[in-house]
Scaffold this motif. Structure first.
Motif, mmCIF file in Angstrom:
data_model
loop_
_atom_site.group_PDB
_atom_site.id
_atom_site.type_symbol
_atom_site.label_atom_id
_atom_site.label_comp_id
_atom_site.label_asym_id
_atom_site.label_seq_id
_atom_site.Cartn_x
_atom_site.Cartn_y
_atom_site.Cartn_z
ATOM 1 N N LYS A 86 0.856 -1.182 0.000
ATOM 2 C CA LYS A 86 0.000 0.000 0.000
ATOM 3 C C LYS A 86 0.894 1.235 0.000
ATOM 4 O O LYS A 86 1.873 1.305 0.752
ATOM 5 N N VAL A 87 0.543 2.215 -0.844
ATOM 6 C CA VAL A 87 1.378 3.399 -1.049
ATOM 7 C C VAL A 87 0.551 4.652 -0.809
ATOM 8 O O VAL A 87 -0.597 4.757 -1.267
ATOM 9 N N LEU A 88 1.138 5.623 -0.107
ATOM 10 C CA LEU A 88 0.517 6.933 0.113
ATOM 11 C C LEU A 88 1.330 7.991 -0.623
ATOM 12 O O LEU A 88 2.539 8.095 -0.418
ATOM 13 N N ASP A 89 0.675 8.768 -1.488
ATOM 14 C CA ASP A 89 1.319 9.900 -2.162
ATOM 15 C C ASP A 89 0.815 11.172 -1.512
ATOM 16 O O ASP A 89 -0.351 11.553 -1.671
ATOM 17 N N LEU A 90 1.691 11.817 -0.771
ATOM 18 C CA LEU A 90 1.335 12.949 0.078
ATOM 19 C C LEU A 90 1.413 14.259 -0.696
ATOM 20 O O LEU A 90 2.336 14.477 -1.469
ATOM 21 N N VAL A 110 -3.056 5.557 -2.448
ATOM 22 C CA VAL A 110 -3.885 6.652 -1.944
ATOM 23 C C VAL A 110 -3.162 7.976 -2.173
ATOM 24 O O VAL A 110 -2.015 8.147 -1.758
ATOM 25 N N GLY A 111 -3.829 8.901 -2.838
ATOM 26 C CA GLY A 111 -3.340 10.267 -2.942
ATOM 27 C C GLY A 111 -4.008 11.118 -1.892
ATOM 28 O O GLY A 111 -5.223 11.002 -1.665
ATOM 29 N N LEU A 135 -6.717 2.770 -6.990
ATOM 30 C CA LEU A 135 -6.333 4.173 -6.806
ATOM 31 C C LEU A 135 -7.489 4.984 -6.245
ATOM 32 O O LEU A 135 -8.609 4.933 -6.749
ATOM 33 N N SER A 136 -7.216 5.754 -5.173
ATOM 34 C CA SER A 136 -8.227 6.636 -4.592
ATOM 35 C C SER A 136 -7.547 7.868 -4.014
ATOM 36 O O SER A 136 -6.321 7.900 -3.846
ATOM 37 N N PHE A 137 -8.367 8.882 -3.697
ATOM 38 C CA PHE A 137 -7.825 10.149 -3.212
ATOM 39 C C PHE A 137 -8.648 10.639 -2.027
ATOM 40 O O PHE A 137 -9.876 10.525 -2.023
ATOM 41 N N VAL A 138 -7.951 11.181 -1.021
ATOM 42 C CA VAL A 138 -8.616 11.656 0.192
ATOM 43 C C VAL A 138 -8.068 13.018 0.594
ATOM 44 O O VAL A 138 -6.925 13.364 0.287
ATOM 45 N N VAL A 139 -8.898 13.775 1.276
ATOM 46 C CA VAL A 139 -8.473 15.060 1.818
ATOM 47 C C VAL A 139 -7.722 14.829 3.123
ATOM 48 O O VAL A 139 -8.163 14.057 3.970
ATOM 49 N N GLY A 140 -6.576 15.499 3.280
ATOM 50 C CA GLY A 140 -5.815 15.369 4.511
ATOM 51 C C GLY A 140 -4.697 16.387 4.582
ATOM 52 O O GLY A 140 -4.131 16.768 3.556
ATOM 53 N N ASP A 141 -4.413 16.853 5.779
ATOM 54 C CA ASP A 141 -3.345 17.825 6.024
ATOM 55 C C ASP A 141 -2.059 17.064 6.339
ATOM 56 O O ASP A 141 -2.056 16.180 7.211
ATOM 57 N N ASP A 152 3.302 0.836 3.063
ATOM 58 C CA ASP A 152 4.666 0.332 2.877
ATOM 59 C C ASP A 152 5.600 1.412 2.341
ATOM 60 O O ASP A 152 6.813 1.341 2.543
ATOM 61 N N LEU A 153 5.031 2.394 1.651
ATOM 62 C CA LEU A 153 5.815 3.478 1.053
ATOM 63 C C LEU A 153 5.000 4.754 1.074
ATOM 64 O O LEU A 153 3.807 4.743 0.748
ATOM 65 N N VAL A 154 5.637 5.856 1.479
ATOM 66 C CA VAL A 154 5.030 7.190 1.394
ATOM 67 C C VAL A 154 5.905 8.045 0.498
ATOM 68 O O VAL A 154 7.119 8.140 0.712
ATOM 69 N N SER A 155 5.289 8.660 -0.503
ATOM 70 C CA SER A 155 6.011 9.536 -1.416
ATOM 71 C C SER A 155 5.420 10.939 -1.366
ATOM 72 O O SER A 155 4.283 11.141 -0.929
ATOM 73 N N SER A 156 6.213 11.893 -1.832
ATOM 74 C CA SER A 156 5.715 13.272 -1.972
ATOM 75 C C SER A 156 6.604 13.997 -2.969
ATOM 76 O O SER A 156 7.832 13.865 -2.932
ATOM 77 N N PHE A 157 5.971 14.767 -3.857
ATOM 78 C CA PHE A 157 6.704 15.473 -4.903
ATOM 79 C C PHE A 157 6.316 16.954 -4.934
ATOM 80 O O PHE A 157 5.127 17.296 -4.904
ATOM 81 N N ASN A 158 7.318 17.811 -4.988
ATOM 82 C CA ASN A 158 7.116 19.240 -5.296
ATOM 83 C C ASN A 158 6.165 19.958 -4.349
ATOM 84 O O ASN A 158 5.423 20.853 -4.771
ATOM 85 N N ALA A 159 6.163 19.618 -3.087
ATOM 86 C CA ALA A 159 5.154 20.207 -2.213
ATOM 87 C C ALA A 159 5.659 20.629 -0.836
ATOM 88 O O ALA A 159 5.235 21.665 -0.319
ATOM 89 N N LEU A 160 6.528 19.857 -0.220
ATOM 90 C CA LEU A 160 6.830 20.083 1.192
ATOM 91 C C LEU A 160 7.599 21.375 1.453
ATOM 92 O O LEU A 160 7.716 21.789 2.605
ATOM 93 N N HIS A 161 8.094 22.032 0.403
ATOM 94 C CA HIS A 161 8.725 23.339 0.624
ATOM 95 C C HIS A 161 7.686 24.403 0.978
ATOM 96 O O HIS A 161 8.045 25.486 1.441
#
Length: 328
Positions: A86-90, A110-111, A135-141, A152-161
């Motif tokens: 299971k993968v979370l894209d933050l 999950v996005g 594939l699904s998407f949820v609102v979250g801070d 098992d894996l959390v990814s994030s692109f171009n956002a945490l700055h």
């Protein structure tokens, strides 16, 4: 299109629509079907203007190009996942990047994004069974993740700055809670000195306008050493797996982004760059911030003229985090 787990980086690049060798698009970026709010976390939907979703879509090419630059470092982590993973894209924004990643073999993807309108768009476009069943998407801070031992894996692109650096311990703590034991993370965002020339020019124009602001205070661009220490404090370590090759906890990838002259740079600035909290406090009216962006684009292109192809360039330093959660 069904993505295969064994995709090479080169083949995966071809799957991301419109990306050329430099990440420039030959296609028109599809606009959101409705106006949305900014995808980046940390500011909240009440801090942005109604048309930001359309501007986000117009500048998606630049976001895709950054993903392309770091994909070779992500693919070995994806290859190591099982079919039960299971993968979370933050901070997934409109869900385009999440949907393009070669994760169709995973049990669940999950996005997650702070913007409800971006998530509505992502679910409508990519979250239906007709697109991909896992594939699904949820609102979250990102600073208050609700998950526990799920991924098992959390990814994030171009956002945490866009998340204040003082909140990054909360982000990392939430990611660690969300991971299964020995779960892994892959994060990419702006590093120290990234886009230094544009930020310097931004502050110079702000001084000329008498605004008394510093855009650096609105962005998190940590040094590798700082973030390495923060990761270790939050319970992350270097991945100990010989099959993945030599891994650094934190690396910096250099990347050049290309814009179609002054007009292209202005389009970039009309997105998140006029949404900075300090600028909105100094210039509450949107039309005033748009005039500020026009002045900034003009001054930047006058100081840093376009190349022979008519492109204005920005030099990015991308912080890439590859780590696994330490055992409790």
């Amino acid at each position: 299109m069904i993505y295969q787990k064994t995709l090479s980086a080169q083949n995966l690049f071809r799957l991301i629509p419109g990306l050329g060798r430099k990440g420039r698009s030959s296609q028109t970026i599809r606009k959101l079907s409705r106006s949305g709010t900014v995808a980046e976390v940390g500011w909240g939907s009440d801090r942005v203007d109604a048309n930001i979703g359309e501007l986000y879509a117009q500048n998606k090419t630049q976001q895709d190009a950054k993903v392309q630059a770091v994909l070779p470092k992500l693919l070995p982590l994806i290859s190591a996942l099982s079919e039960e993973a299971k993968v979370l894209d933050l901070c997934c924004g409109d869900g385009e990047t999440t949907a393009q990643l070669p994760l169709s073999f995973c049990k669940r993807v999950v996005g997650c994004d702070v913007s409800s309108m971006m998530i509505d768009h992502a679910n409508a476009t990519h979250g239906s069974p007709g697109f991909r069943n896992n594939l699904s998407f949820v609102v979250g801070d990102a600073t208050e993740l609700p998950f526990k031992s799920e991924f098992d894996l959390v990814s994030s692109f171009n956002a945490l700055h866009w998340v204040p650096l003082t909140k990054h311990p909360d982000v990392l703590a939430g990611i660690k809670r969300s991971l299964k034991p020995n779960g892994r993370i892959f994060l990419e965002f702006e590093a120290e000195e990234s886009m230094g020339a544009l930020i310097e020019m931004y502050n110079e124009v702000a001084r000329t306008w008498g605004l008394g602001i510093d855009v650096s205070n609105d962005m998190s661009r940590p040094s590798p050493d700082f973030y390495r220490q923060l990761l270790q404090q939050q319970g992350f370590q270097v991945i100990d797996d010989d099959t993945l090759g030599n891994r650094e906890l934190v690396e910096v990838v250099q990347h050049t982004s290309y814009h179609d002259g002054e007009k292209g740079l202005l389009s970039r600035l009309m997105g998140a760059w006029i949404q900075f909290p300090s600028l909105k406090a100094a210039l509450p009216e949107l039309k005033d911030r748009e005039e500020f962006a026009q002045a900034l684009a003009y001054e930047y292109t006058r100081t840093y003229p376009p190349n022979k192809d008519g492109e204005v360039t920005l030099e990015n330093s991308l912080l890439v985090v590859t780590a696994e959660a330490c055992e409790e």
